[in-house]
Design an enzyme around this catalytic site. Structure first.
Site, PDB file in Angstrom:
ATOM      1  N   TYR A   1      -6.581   4.324  -6.643  1.00 26.56           N
ATOM      2  CA  TYR A   1      -6.645   4.267  -5.001  1.00 26.56           C
ATOM      3  C   TYR A   1      -8.044   3.844  -4.796  1.00 26.56           C
ATOM      4  O   TYR A   1      -8.817   4.414  -4.596  1.00 26.56           O
ATOM      5  CB  TYR A   1      -6.618   5.675  -4.317  1.00 26.56           C
ATOM      6  CG  TYR A   1      -6.568   5.790  -2.876  1.00 26.56           C
ATOM      7  CD1 TYR A   1      -5.434   5.404  -2.230  1.00 26.56           C
ATOM      8  CD2 TYR A   1      -7.607   6.250  -2.359  1.00 26.56           C
ATOM      9  CE1 TYR A   1      -5.536   5.417  -0.827  1.00 26.56           C
ATOM     10  CE2 TYR A   1      -7.775   6.340  -1.130  1.00 26.56           C
ATOM     11  CZ  TYR A   1      -6.741   5.810  -0.391  1.00 26.56           C
ATOM     12  OH  TYR A   1      -6.858   6.078   1.023  1.00 26.56           O
TER      13      TYR A   1
ATOM     14  N   TYR B   1       1.010  -0.942  -0.013  1.00 31.43           N
ATOM     15  CA  TYR B   1      -0.083  -0.090   0.013  1.00 31.43           C
ATOM     16  C   TYR B   1       0.765   1.213  -0.042  1.00 31.43           C
ATOM     17  O   TYR B   1       1.662   1.278   0.690  1.00 31.43           O
ATOM     18  CB  TYR B   1      -0.756   0.011   1.179  1.00 31.43           C
ATOM     19  CG  TYR B   1      -2.105   0.833   1.354  1.00 31.43           C
ATOM     20  CD1 TYR B   1      -1.674   2.251   1.692  1.00 31.43           C
ATOM     21  CD2 TYR B   1      -3.354   0.665   1.224  1.00 31.43           C
ATOM     22  CE1 TYR B   1      -2.679   3.236   1.841  1.00 31.43           C
ATOM     23  CE2 TYR B   1      -4.369   1.403   1.469  1.00 31.43           C
ATOM     24  CZ  TYR B   1      -4.003   2.951   1.774  1.00 31.43           C
ATOM     25  OH  TYR B   1      -5.188   3.832   1.741  1.00 31.43           O
TER      26      TYR B   1
END
Length: 393
Positions: free
Chosen positions: A343, A292
């Site tokens: 995202y 991430y």
């Protein structure tokens, strides 16, 4: 090994997602996006959506399980879990929670998902909730520390200072994500390559973060289907088995304001050892990583805390040639990740890990039988996930 493990007990048999949009540009409401992704995951698995009996998500996803069940015509809902806190740190924990429900006999078929429509509900990258200042914001806002880049930049700068990490290491992470996005037609940044000169010339957001060190803001949804391992081969595609999962945080990791004992940390000092212990493997066994990126510096910190290199070795390890598929030492974010695919609060990373295990990624790693997903760094609680092919079990 005791029975208190998820290793080899649950498998991902379906993945699905919507188109990904720049923030505020989705033509669909958030709930509809969630439904589209879930239906796509069911179609990928060859599963009747009415067979779902559980849902799992994180970060207070607004698409409630009971409402999803009604919209999908589900026969009965048996499990509904939500991972507390941590923002994108919960993307792997949500999968673990859904898998735990199956392993405990609380559900047979769980969908794990995340949906975002920032045009409908507000942007993640802007400061909200400032009408009444309390909690951590009461300490930060008088000093002008408002947005996520400002808050996390200080932690990364400390890490870089303590270990001599140069800007080029962060740049390599961004370049790898954009490199992989050029092979991925789903990626928002597909057809928009990034090179070192463009990265270096981009504006500062909050040092040490250039524009390209920061994740995008997008609308869309993504979902996976989980079933017990003994059912995994009944579905349309090669299953990806849960090898290990872990979540949590270390001592006083959530201390306010910015005074946790391990300040220059991604938050995986206790989580990564638990992950490897459940999986029964070591860092050298991992062939590909989806980590991430809220910001590139957090990736550097997280990779070190997962044992791929010592912090002082970051400058040597984090080079573009080491991070790209198929030949790199550790292919990273092979769909483009939060920086260049989309995202989706990190959940797109889980789907890409499944593709790697299946062998269907647009940037396939040479070693993909074991794929690691690292949830959002520098938050609490954080979480991790290891997926593997059957021959690893």
């Amino acid at each position: 090994m005791t029975n208190r493990t998820l290793r080899g007990r649950v498998a991902v048999v379906g993945i699905g997602e919507t188109a990904y949009y720049r923030h505020g540009q989705s033509p669909d409401a958030e709930f509809k996006l969630a439904l589209k992704a879930i239906l796509a995951a069911c179609a990928d698995a060859g599963l009747d959506p009415r067979e779902i009996d559980g849902f799992a998500s994180y970060s207070d996803d607004r698409s409630e399980a009971s409402r999803l069940a009604a919209a999908l015509g589900i026969h009965r809902l048996r499990s509904a879990t939500m991972q507390w806190g941590g923002g994108g740190g919960g993307c792997a924990a949500a999968v673990a929670n859904g898998a735990a429900a199956i392993a405990a006999g609380l559900a047979d078929c769980v969908v794990v998902f995340r949906a975002l429509a920032q045009g409908q509900h507000g942007r993640f990258g802007q400061v909200g909730g400032i009408d009444t200042i309390s909690g951590e914001k009461a300490y930060l806002m008088p000093h002008g520390v408002l947005s996520p880049p400002q808050r996390f930049a200080m932690r990364v700068r400390r890490f870089m200072h303590e270990h001599g990490v140069r800007q080029e290491a962060l740049r390599a992470i961004a370049l790898a994500s954009y490199h992989h996005a050029q092979a991925n037609p789903r990626a928002v940044m597909h057809g928009k390559p990034l090179d070192a000169a463009k990265y270096d010339a981009s504006r500062w957001i909050a040092e040490p973060f250039h524009l390209y060190d920061c994740c995008m803001e997008n609308d869309g949804a993504a979902a996976i289907v989980l079933v017990a391992a003994e059912r995994a081969k009944d579905f349309a595609h090669k299953p990806a088995y849960l090898l290990g999962a872990a979540s949590g945080s270390g001592f006083r990791a959530g201390a306010h304001p910015h005074n946790a004992p391990r300040y220059a940390s991604a938050g995986f000092d206790t989580v990564a050892p638990d992950l490897y212990a459940m999986a029964g493997i070591a860092p050298a066994d991992v062939g590909v990583v989806q980590s991430y990126e809220n910001f590139t510096g957090g990736v550097a910190m997280a990779l070190a805390e997962h044992g791929f290199f010592e912090p002082g070795e970051a400058n040597d390890f984090l080079s573009l040639e080491n991070l790209v598929a198929p030949t790199g030492r550790l292919p990273l974010n092979t769909s483009g990740g939060n920086l260049a695919e989309c995202y989706m609060h990190g959940f797109e990373l889980v789907l890409e890990a499944v593709r790697q295990v299946r062998g269907s990624s647009t940037s396939q790693a040479a070693r993909s039988d074991v794929a690691l997903v690292i949830g959002g760094p520098m938050v609490t609680p954080a979480s991790d996930l290891l997926l593997a092919s059957e021959n690893v079990l």
